[in-house]
Write a protein that holds these residues in place. Structure first.
Motif: not given
Length: 420
Positions: A271-275, A393-398, A402-407
């Protein structure tokens, strides 16, 4: 004298799948589809696991209640699950929220999604109802749960997972006695009750319920007449039966279907992007925890007629290859390299690109010289040439989700905003 059973109980049961949930924690993946319709495992949809369990268990009457953004789900069910034949005493009913009870009333809760279709259920004349959530990944023989239900004389039997006690705070938790009779049902408790004899573990609800049909219909009619009810199994129906009837827990490890390669009972809420990403990537392992290659318990789905996957070019730095990956039909890997990735049908990956830990949904086009790692790419996305994801990671998040685990979840809307 106890009457000897002459046929499996599943033949006199109906599986009723609750598939109306949005699944908002999957973010943009459920912008256009309900959670049960989200793709999983290279070919299937999430709902195919509950439906396949029912079919493989011997249940031949199935109903699916839909509500939120149901078109994709209904189209999948019509294409992939249209082989039931009434002349063989089989049925497959798709039951959208169609205001059958009131011209202004949609399904108000999980119990209401059954109550509004009582007349359809009663027309089938089945003795047992197996109520299922349509959004979990697992393999289970419901016949064994039906047998326990009948043998125990329960009013309701509830499928339960054994989980570490303090990990059960996000579930509905069963407080049971030493015979697994439920003496209390607690929704998302801060201090979950332990299992007798095993206090470090708790019994968490799987959202799977078995009833005698007549009993369920009576309880649903009583609940519908209660103006204070929220019309929900977990909040209203089950607590009422625990207090006024006999509720019994059924432990998942007693009916979990495992091949010779599966060591543990496997159940996932993706139910989450990471899972969701993790459960798909796990399938690329040499010996995954979930065996989708088990021909004795197949996962039925809509089988598209497509050509085989193709890998082309064998030049230095331009070699079509895949390691520890699942690649579905109609994919063309043209001078690109995949590692620990899962590709659904119809994906195109062009030269000099590299994918690692990538979950790529159907019909995605990936341009040349892209580097993509730790991503989920939604269906029909066109990835522009030279895109790099997973290194900054910063560019990806913009740019992406981007999930808590970096996906990173990537959709076409996000790509369009890049202006590449």
């Amino acid at each position: 004298m106890v009457e000897k059973r002459t046929q499996p109980l599943a033949r006199d049961a109906m599986a009723y799948v609750l598939a109306g949930g949005r699944g908002s924690r999957l973010k943009e993946l459920t912008d256009r589809r309900a959670k049960p319709a989200v793709y999983f495992g290279g070919k299937a949809r999430i709902i195919d696991f509950a439906l396949s369990n029912a079919l493989n268990s011997g249940i031949r009457r199935i109903g699916v209640a839909t509500q939120y953004k149901a078109h994709s789900l209904i189209r999948h069910l019509q294409r992939g699950w249209n082989f039931f034949r009434p002349e063989r005493n089989e049925s497959f009913d798709i039951l959208p929220a169609s205001q059958r009870v009131s011209e202004t009333q949609w399904y108000e809760g999980t119990a209401d999604a059954v109550y509004q279709n009582i007349d359809i259920i009663e027309d089938h004349g089945v003795e047992y109802m197996v109520i299922l959530a349509g959004d979990h990944i697992y393999k289970m023989d419901y016949e064994l749960m039906l047998q326990q239900h009948v043998d125990s004389g329960a009013d309701v039997t509830i499928g339960c997972l054994e989980v570490p006690r303090m990990e059960a705070t996000g579930f509905g938790v069963m407080h049971v006695d030493d015979k697994d009779r439920i003496i209390a049902f607690v929704e998302k408790p801060a201090d979950p009750p332990g299992i007798p004899g095993n206090p470090g573990m708790a019994l968490a609800s799987m959202g799977i319920y078995v009833f005698h049909t007549k009993f369920l219909m009576d309880v649903l009619r009583r609940d519908a007449a209660d103006p204070k009810s929220s019309r929900d199994f977990g909040k209203d129906i089950i607590p009422y039966i625990v207090e006024n009837g006999k509720a019994v827990a059924h432990r998942f490890n007693q009916s979990c279907v495992r091949s010779d390669f599966e060591r543990e009972a496997y159940w996932r809420d993706v139910g989450t992007i990471d899972a969701y990403w993790q459960a798909n990537i796990d399938l690329t392992h040499v010996t995954p925890e979930l065996d989708i290659y088990d021909s004795t318990w197949p996962i039925w789905t809509f089988a598209e007629i497509k050509p085989p996957a193709k890998f082309v070019h064998d030049d230095e730095n331009r070699r079509g290859s895949a390691t520890s990956s699942l690649v579905s039909g109609d994919c063309i890997i043209s001078g690109a390299a995949l590692n620990r990735s899962l590709l659904f049908t119809g994906v195109r990956v062009n030269s000099y690109s590299r994918l690692e830990n990538a979950v790529i949904l159907p019909d995605v086009k990936i341009g040349r010289r892209t580097l993509l790692s730790n991503v989920v790419i939604d269906s029909r996305v066109v990835i522009p040439e030279g895109l790099v994801v997973g290194e900054d990671p910063e560019l990806d998040a913009k740019r992406f989700r981007r999930s808590e685990n970096g996906v990173c979840l990537i959709t076409q809307t996000m790509i369009d905003k890049l202006g590449m």
